[in-house]
Write a protein that holds these residues in place. Structure first.
Motif, PDB file in Angstrom:
ATOM      1  N   GLY A 147      11.767   2.846  10.879  1.00  0.00           N
ATOM      2  CA  GLY A 147      13.087   3.172  10.348  1.00  0.00           C
ATOM      3  C   GLY A 147      13.691   2.140   9.429  1.00  0.00           C
ATOM      4  O   GLY A 147      14.840   2.256   9.019  1.00  0.00           O
ATOM      5  N   LYS A 155      10.034   1.404   5.084  1.00  0.00           N
ATOM      6  CA  LYS A 155       8.714   1.223   4.480  1.00  0.00           C
ATOM      7  C   LYS A 155       8.343   2.411   3.599  1.00  0.00           C
ATOM      8  O   LYS A 155       7.915   2.244   2.459  1.00  0.00           O
ATOM      9  CB  LYS A 155       7.646   1.058   5.576  1.00  0.00           C
ATOM     10  CG  LYS A 155       7.829  -0.170   6.433  1.00  0.00           C
ATOM     11  CD  LYS A 155       6.762  -0.275   7.496  1.00  0.00           C
ATOM     12  CE  LYS A 155       6.818   0.841   8.529  1.00  0.00           C
ATOM     13  NZ  LYS A 155       8.032   0.809   9.374  1.00  0.00           N
ATOM     14  N   THR A 156       8.521   3.589   4.159  1.00  0.00           N
ATOM     15  CA  THR A 156       8.101   4.779   3.431  1.00  0.00           C
ATOM     16  C   THR A 156       8.983   5.010   2.200  1.00  0.00           C
ATOM     17  O   THR A 156       8.473   5.294   1.111  1.00  0.00           O
ATOM     18  CB  THR A 156       8.108   6.001   4.369  1.00  0.00           C
ATOM     19  OG1 THR A 156       7.187   5.745   5.426  1.00  0.00           O
ATOM     20  CG2 THR A 156       7.701   7.262   3.644  1.00  0.00           C
ATOM     21  N   VAL A 157      10.289   4.834   2.369  1.00  0.00           N
ATOM     22  CA  VAL A 157      11.180   5.010   1.212  1.00  0.00           C
ATOM     23  C   VAL A 157      10.804   4.009   0.119  1.00  0.00           C
ATOM     24  O   VAL A 157      10.712   4.355  -1.056  1.00  0.00           O
ATOM     25  CB  VAL A 157      12.664   4.848   1.617  1.00  0.00           C
ATOM     26  CG1 VAL A 157      13.568   4.822   0.386  1.00  0.00           C
ATOM     27  CG2 VAL A 157      13.091   5.979   2.553  1.00  0.00           C
TER      28      VAL A 157
HETATM   29  N1  LIG Z   1      16.393   2.149  -0.392  1.00  0.00           N
HETATM   30  C1  LIG Z   1      17.007   2.990   0.442  1.00  0.00           C
HETATM   31  N2  LIG Z   1      18.121   3.639   0.066  1.00  0.00           N
HETATM   32  C2  LIG Z   1      18.759   4.484   0.898  1.00  0.00           C
HETATM   33  N3  LIG Z   1      18.346   4.755   2.125  1.00  0.00           N
HETATM   34  C3  LIG Z   1      17.245   4.155   2.573  1.00  0.00           C
HETATM   35  C4  LIG Z   1      16.518   3.244   1.758  1.00  0.00           C
HETATM   36  N4  LIG Z   1      15.474   2.789   2.477  1.00  0.00           N
HETATM   37  C5  LIG Z   1      15.540   3.389   3.669  1.00  0.00           C
HETATM   38  N5  LIG Z   1      16.597   4.215   3.741  1.00  0.00           N
HETATM   39  C6  LIG Z   1      17.018   5.034   4.904  1.00  0.00           C
HETATM   40  O1  LIG Z   1      16.275   4.637   6.056  1.00  0.00           O
HETATM   41  C7  LIG Z   1      15.565   5.738   6.606  1.00  0.00           C
HETATM   42  C8  LIG Z   1      14.260   5.303   7.193  1.00  0.00           C
HETATM   43  O2  LIG Z   1      13.407   4.841   6.175  1.00  0.00           O
HETATM   44  P1  LIG Z   1      11.826   5.028   6.236  1.00  0.00           P
HETATM   45  O3  LIG Z   1      11.296   4.606   4.915  1.00  0.00           O
HETATM   46  O4  LIG Z   1      11.460   6.383   6.692  1.00  0.00           O
HETATM   47  O5  LIG Z   1      11.448   3.963   7.353  1.00  0.00           O
HETATM   48  P2  LIG Z   1      10.004   3.544   7.899  1.00  0.00           P
HETATM   49  O6  LIG Z   1       8.971   4.157   7.017  1.00  0.00           O
HETATM   50  O7  LIG Z   1       9.999   2.045   7.832  1.00  0.00           O
HETATM   51  O8  LIG Z   1       9.944   4.032   9.300  1.00  0.00           O
HETATM   52  C9  LIG Z   1      15.459   6.717   5.461  1.00  0.00           C
HETATM   53  O9  LIG Z   1      15.343   8.027   5.915  1.00  0.00           O
HETATM   54  C10 LIG Z   1      16.742   6.491   4.697  1.00  0.00           C
HETATM   55  O10 LIG Z   1      17.813   7.204   5.267  1.00  0.00           O
END
Ligand SMILES: Nc1ncnc2c1ncn2[C@@H]1O[C@H](COP(=O)(O)OP(=O)(O)O)[C@@H](O)[C@H]1O
Ligand SMILES: [Mg+2]
Length: 587
Positions: free
Chosen positions: A242, A245-247
């Motif tokens: 959360g 990473k993916t974003v």
């Molecule tokens: N650069 C960003 N701008 C806005 N929201 C973000 C950003 N990075 C992450 N988020 C928020 O955090 C949430 C989790 O990010 P995610 O990439 O799915 O996490 P992980 O892959 O690390 O588990 C996203 O759904 C989004 O709501």
């Protein structure tokens, strides 16, 4: 039809002795390491990973439930390879380069069924081949013999395969050809087609690596501004669940100024990859306005897909990246997440009953990671050109603890480190990249690019920002003990400036239409505007204006709207003017 019927068996069939999840042991199979084999009555695809006497151990890229002892194993005699040629862009593959859309049509399900074979590229499609050599020319391995328009954005360069000898062109013709038809003949009898195979576990040959001097512009302020990645560089994004990473990876895939993007969804939840598969085809490429997919190849091996194919998807992806590099392109590869890849290695290793290393990972974990990242770089090509591969790996340490083996081994290799931080994410400070922990070893070598393409004082302005953030970090400790008001006024003002650096500059909303992408000029101007505030504010303080009054000027909070401002140039001009006017009016 099962694969077993498709292929000609080159050797005697083996017989399955035992099945343990993705790992199958066969007796009496005549095989070499890394040969691709078809396992069981259904002909499931697998790869030889160990040979001991009469027993061969195979990792199988498909679910093995129901497969049992006594069933046959056939050897293809070929290593695990990808089929490289036009048609890879705009494609979505599984970990062994089977196209997911083709499979979906065949099987009527989103993900793979067992024993289905599909070529990695369309063998029937005709491409319009434009030669770039004529009869009598001499060509060498890697040389471009002609071009086809692979997508609206990308010209696919047809190259002499690196394992050819090369020679004089005796026949070449323009026209419409399938990838299997010969388009160029050489005097030594070699025939060149538009596709070539390459074993995924072997790096494609290239010349020397060069020192990268151009940034991979990500359009993300904290990354471009403070922790830049070079074209040809390596980066890791570790962070707990959360944290973004993916974003972050998807932002890179969408916005970075690479020619080609290879995006590997490796072992993460299926719905994340479904999002990518649904989103990406809709998105325009900011550089060209063409569809983003016209420069993108997606590889999906989600958590519900077989574990061994997760191990291979990394190699499939990097080999495809190398092939486009060989054409002279700047390729960016994202892998989300390398931890799931490492876990796949761990699972297979434990089924093999190998001696476990740290936390159960195989002893070769570090070597596998470094071999993968080694395939990144800015290269001189064997045809004399230049091309690059930038590699960005997400790392998902359990509990966000960076001391675990995958994070630690990755950190020893990569030169850019974007440390995601659970606290920042919780406070909704995005991207949640921790500016105290992150670093880039490319900063200095990329400065000349910024100086000539953005502004000559870029290194000084950036250093100013780094210093203010460092000072804030130190002051925070005191603030926690005695409170902000106990600080001298100049330090209070430093905290105020640092707050704008964090909120107006470091924070960037990936989900906002405008803020999602920030070009380097805007990154610079925004930072410069905060510096203007700082310079003017400290002047005012020195002239005796109380810090409360300085903080209260109404132009200052407008700094927080720079990121989302569409006409940012005018917007920032105006703020800078107003800041100057309002702060000077105080004394
Ligand atoms: N650069 C960003 N701008 C806005 N929201 C973000 C950003 N990075 C992450 N988020 C928020 O955090 C949430 C989790 O990010 P995610 O990439 O799915 O996490 P992980 O892959 O690390 O588990 C996203 O759904 C989004 O709501
Ligand atoms: Mg994720």
């Amino acid at each position: 039809m099962s694969q077993a019927e498709d292929i000609e068996s080159v050797d005697e069939d083996g017989v399955i002795e035992s099945v343990s999840g993705p790992v199958v042991t066969a007796a009496d199979l005549d095989a070499r390491m890394n040969d691709v084999v078809y396992v069981g009555d259904e002909g499931l695809m697998g790869e030889v990973i160990e040979i001991e006497g009469n027993l061969t151990t195979i990792q199988v890229y498909e679910e093995t439930s129901g497969v049992g002892p006594g069933e046959p194993v056939q050897n293809t005699g070929e290593p695990l390879s990808v089929d490289l040629g036009p048609g890879m862009l705009d494609s979505i593959y599984d970990g062994v380069q089977r196209p997911l859309d083709v499979l979906e049509e065949k099987m009527g399900t989103a993900f793979l069924d067992r024993g289905v074979d599909a070529p990695g590229i369309d063998l029937e499609k005709k491409w319009d081949f434009e030669p770039e050599v004529t009869e009598g020319d001499t060509v060498e391995p890697g040389d471009v013999v002609g071009v086809v328009e692979e997508t609206i954005t990308i010209d696919h360069k047809v190259m002499v395969p690196p394992d050819y000898e090369g020679g004089e062109v005796t026949n070449v013709e323009s026209g419409e050809y399938t990838v299997e038809e010969t388009i160029v003949e050489l005097d030594n009898g070699e025939e060149i087609q538009m596709h070539q195979e390459w074993p995924v576990r072997e790096a494609r040959p290239a010349g020397e690596k060069e020192t990268p001097t151009e940034p991979l512009v990500t359009g993300q302020r904290i990354q471009d501004g403070l922790f830049p990645l070079a074209k040809g560089g390596t980066a890791a994004i570790p962070g707990p669940f959360g944290s973004g990473k993916t974003v972050t990876q998807q932002q890179l895939a969408k916005w970075s100024d690479a020619d080609i993007v290879v995006y590997i969804g490796c072992g993460e939840r299926g719905n994340e990859m479904t999002e990518v598969i649904e989103d990406f085809p809709e998105l325009p490429d900011p550089q060209t306005g063409n569809p983003l997919m016209a420069r993108t190849c997606l590889i999906a091996n989600t958590s519900n897909m077989p574990v061994a194919a997760r191990e291979s998807c990394i190699y499939t992806g990097i080999t495809i990246a190398e092939y486009y590099r060989d054409m002279g392109y700047d390729v960016a590869l994202m892998a989300d997440s390398t931890s799931r890849w490492a876990e796949a290695m761990r699972e297979i290793s434990s089924r093999l009953e190998e001696m476990p290393g740290e936390e159960g990972y195989p002893a070769y974990l570090a070597a596998a990671l470094s071999e993968f990242y080694e395939r990144a770089g800015k290269f001189q090509l064997i045809n004399g050109g230049e091309g690059s591969i930038s590699v960005v790996g997400a790392v998902s340490p359990p509990g966000g603890d960076f001391s675990e083996p995958v994070t630690q081994n990755t950190l020893r290799i990569v030169k850019t480190f974007w440390a995601l931080d659970a606290d920042l994410a919780e406070r909704r400070h995005f991207p949640a990249i921790n500016w105290n922990e992150s670093y880039s070893l490319y900063k200095d070598q990329l400065d000349p690019w910024w100086e000539s393409n953005v502004e000559s004082d870029w290194p000084e302005v950036r250093q100013w920002a780094v210093d203010v953030l460092d000072e804030e970090d130190e002051l925070q400790e005191i603030v926690q003990l005695v409170g902000k008001d106990a600080l001298p006024e100049d330090q209070q003002l430093t905290l105020e400036v640092a707050r704008y650096l964090r909120e107006a500059w470091l924070q960037q909303n990936a989900l906002h239409d405008v803020d999602t992408y920030c070009e380097p000029d805007k990154t610079y101007r925004m930072l410069q505007a905060i510096k203007t505030f700082s310079d003017e504010a400290f002047e005012a303080l020195e002239a005796g204006v109380p810090v409360e009054e300085i903080q209260d000027v109404d132009a200052a909070p407008r700094l927080n709207r720079m990121g989302t401002a569409e006409e940012w140039n005018e917007f920032i001009d105006e703020i800078e003017n107003d800041l100057q006017e309002q702060l000077r009016a105080l004394y």
